[in-house]
Design a protein around this motif. Structure first.
Motif, PDB file in Angstrom:
ATOM      1  N   VAL A 207     -18.217  -2.321  -5.127  1.00 20.31           N
ATOM      2  CA  VAL A 207     -19.092  -2.598  -6.268  1.00 20.31           C
ATOM      3  C   VAL A 207     -18.197  -2.958  -7.461  1.00 20.31           C
ATOM      4  N   PRO A 208     -18.381  -4.122  -8.058  1.00 23.31           N
ATOM      5  CA  PRO A 208     -17.513  -4.500  -9.173  1.00 23.31           C
ATOM      6  C   PRO A 208     -17.805  -3.663 -10.416  1.00 23.31           C
ATOM      7  N   ALA A 209     -16.847  -3.595 -11.315  1.00 23.61           N
ATOM      8  CA  ALA A 209     -17.053  -2.913 -12.588  1.00 23.61           C
ATOM      9  C   ALA A 209     -18.154  -3.639 -13.354  1.00 23.61           C
ATOM     10  N   GLY A 210     -18.940  -2.875 -14.090  1.00 23.58           N
ATOM     11  CA  GLY A 210     -20.021  -3.473 -14.861  1.00 23.58           C
ATOM     12  C   GLY A 210     -21.284  -2.644 -14.773  1.00 23.58           C
ATOM     13  N   GLU A 211     -22.416  -3.283 -15.094  1.00 25.29           N
ATOM     14  CA  GLU A 211     -23.716  -2.597 -15.095  1.00 25.29           C
ATOM     15  C   GLU A 211     -24.516  -3.007 -13.871  1.00 25.29           C
ATOM     16  N   HIS A 212     -25.148  -2.042 -13.224  1.00 22.93           N
ATOM     17  CA  HIS A 212     -25.907  -2.301 -11.997  1.00 22.93           C
ATOM     18  C   HIS A 212     -27.207  -1.492 -12.023  1.00 22.93           C
ATOM     19  N   VAL A 213     -28.248  -2.041 -11.360  1.00 23.82           N
ATOM     20  CA  VAL A 213     -29.582  -1.440 -11.409  1.00 23.82           C
ATOM     21  C   VAL A 213     -30.101  -1.189  -9.993  1.00 23.82           C
ATOM     22  N   PHE A 214     -30.742  -0.014  -9.822  1.00 19.06           N
ATOM     23  CA  PHE A 214     -31.463   0.331  -8.588  1.00 19.06           C
ATOM     24  C   PHE A 214     -32.884   0.747  -8.993  1.00 19.06           C
ATOM     25  N   ALA A 215     -33.899   0.379  -8.178  1.00 16.57           N
ATOM     26  CA  ALA A 215     -35.289   0.692  -8.555  1.00 16.57           C
ATOM     27  C   ALA A 215     -36.113   1.026  -7.331  1.00 16.57           C
ATOM     28  N   GLY A 216     -36.991   2.020  -7.480  1.00 20.43           N
ATOM     29  CA  GLY A 216     -37.965   2.374  -6.453  1.00 20.43           C
ATOM     30  C   GLY A 216     -39.369   2.143  -6.986  1.00 20.43           C
ATOM     31  N   GLN A 217     -40.248   1.593  -6.167  1.00 21.76           N
ATOM     32  CA  GLN A 217     -41.613   1.255  -6.579  1.00 21.76           C
ATOM     33  C   GLN A 217     -42.601   2.019  -5.702  1.00 21.76           C
ATOM     34  N   TYR A 218     -43.697   2.441  -6.305  1.00 17.47           N
ATOM     35  CA  TYR A 218     -44.641   3.283  -5.555  1.00 17.47           C
ATOM     36  C   TYR A 218     -46.024   3.273  -6.214  1.00 17.47           C
ATOM     37  N   ASN A 219     -47.045   3.504  -5.391  1.00 13.31           N
ATOM     38  CA  ASN A 219     -48.398   3.737  -5.891  1.00 13.31           C
ATOM     39  C   ASN A 219     -48.548   5.217  -6.226  1.00 13.31           C
ATOM     40  N   HIS A 220     -49.574   5.509  -7.002  1.00 15.43           N
ATOM     41  CA  HIS A 220     -49.870   6.914  -7.303  1.00 15.43           C
ATOM     42  C   HIS A 220     -51.345   7.057  -7.629  1.00 15.43           C
ATOM     43  N   ALA A 221     -51.803   8.293  -7.757  1.00 21.32           N
ATOM     44  CA  ALA A 221     -53.218   8.535  -8.060  1.00 21.32           C
ATOM     45  C   ALA A 221     -53.575   7.902  -9.400  1.00 21.32           C
ATOM     46  N   GLU A 222     -54.857   7.561  -9.519  1.00 22.65           N
ATOM     47  CA  GLU A 222     -55.313   6.871 -10.728  1.00 22.65           C
ATOM     48  C   GLU A 222     -55.052   7.732 -11.964  1.00 22.65           C
ATOM     49  N   GLY A 223     -54.603   7.040 -13.021  1.00 25.52           N
ATOM     50  CA  GLY A 223     -54.344   7.720 -14.292  1.00 25.52           C
ATOM     51  C   GLY A 223     -52.872   7.669 -14.649  1.00 25.52           C
ATOM     52  N   GLY A 224     -52.556   8.062 -15.867  1.00 26.70           N
ATOM     53  CA  GLY A 224     -51.174   8.080 -16.300  1.00 26.70           C
ATOM     54  C   GLY A 224     -50.384   9.152 -15.560  1.00 26.70           C
ATOM     55  N   ARG A 225     -49.256   8.764 -14.958  1.00 30.09           N
ATOM     56  CA  ARG A 225     -48.465   9.701 -14.158  1.00 30.09           C
ATOM     57  C   ARG A 225     -47.311  10.254 -14.996  1.00 30.09           C
ATOM     58  N   ASP A 226     -47.084  11.536 -14.923  1.00 32.06           N
ATOM     59  CA  ASP A 226     -45.976  12.196 -15.616  1.00 32.06           C
ATOM     60  C   ASP A 226     -44.761  12.210 -14.686  1.00 32.06           C
ATOM     61  N   ALA A 227     -43.648  11.553 -15.123  1.00 35.07           N
ATOM     62  CA  ALA A 227     -42.428  11.480 -14.313  1.00 35.07           C
ATOM     63  C   ALA A 227     -41.437  12.572 -14.674  1.00 35.07           C
ATOM     64  N   GLY A 228     -41.888  13.585 -15.398  1.00 31.58           N
ATOM     65  CA  GLY A 228     -40.960  14.642 -15.834  1.00 31.58           C
ATOM     66  C   GLY A 228     -40.319  15.406 -14.708  1.00 31.58           C
TER      67      GLY A 228
END
Length: 253
Positions: A207-228
């Motif tokens: 992995v070269p020096a610098g900034e890199h991003v990883f992301a996970g995507q998912y569905n959830h129950a209806e309404g605002g979800r708390d990621a705390g």
């Protein structure tokens, strides 16, 4: 009757104009004009000469033909379009005065809500820095958890893990990374009430020096979800030196 018609046709075919006789007739007409002129001076009205009557009739016919020709020419001329407007293209627009096209809108400007991402405090260990946030495009049914890493050195080993708490209806819909997909082994599954994403750098890759991003995507129950209750962790190696970071996501009040 047929014999008479044949004789007339033969006579007409054999007829040839006598030029000398015609000239003599014209000369006699001129002499008659002279006699009439003398008679007119003596008070007697002159007699109209036959050749003069023929000439007058010819002039009248010529006048009628000329007048008719002038009328036809006038009609034709009136039907023709003015030469100054036929085939004249409109002037080309001045490109120097044309308005310049507006600049395109930034990518994702209208893709979703404009609320800022929910960040926790960044974590750093030596050459490795990390941050976790919930993507601002997340909605009442779907979300993306984004992990950002910065490394001051090229990495020869890296393992990244994202844990999404099962708050109801959480189910994987995909994942991605800014680094080449072929450089990593990816696994996704539920463990102990959490949806776990794991990216592991393959042996022999870096992995070269610098900034890199990883992301996970998912569905959830209806309404605002708390990621705390969501967490992440990463372990890296650069020049034989290990570094590890661990963090969480901002809690929604």
């Amino acid at each position: 009757m047929d014999d008479v018609r044949k004789q007339l046709r033969d006579a007409a075919a054999e007829h040839r104009p006598d030029r000398e006789r015609m000239l003599a007739r014209v000369e006699r007409g001129r002499e008659r004009d002279a006699v009439d002129f003398v008679a007119a001076r003596r008070g007697r009205p002159p007699r109209p000469a036959p050749w003069l009557r023929v000439a007058g009739a010819t002039a009248a016919v010529a006048g009628v033909l000329a007048l008719g020709g002038y009328a036809v020419a006038s009609v034709v001329q009136a039907e023709e379009p003015p030469p100054s407007t036929v085939g004249t293209p409109p002037p080309a627009p001045d490109s120097s005065s044309a308005p310049s096209p507006s600049a395109p809108a930034p990518d994702g400007q209208n893709a979703g809500p404009s609320s800022p991402a929910e960040h926790a405090e960044g974590i750093q260990d030596g050459y490795l820095w990390s941050d976790g946030s919930v993507d601002p495009q997340s909605n009442d049914f779907w979300a993306q958890s984004t992990l950002t890493f910065k490394t001051g050195k090229p990495l020869t080993a890296l393992t990244v893990e994202l844990r999404v708490a099962q708050t109801g209806g959480v189910a994987d819909t995909g994942n991605w990374r800014s680094l080449p997909a072929d450089d990593f082994t990816v696994s996704v599954g539920e463990r102990g009430g959490e949806l776990v994403y794991r990216w592991t750098l393959k042996a022999g890759r870096s992995v070269p020096a610098g900034e890199h991003v990883f992301a996970g995507q998912y569905n959830h129950a209806e309404g605002g979800r708390d990621a705390g209750d969501d967490t992440y962790a990463a372990q890296a190696t650069a020049s034989g030196q290990k570094a590890s970071v661990r963090g969480d996501f901002a809690r929604t009040s």
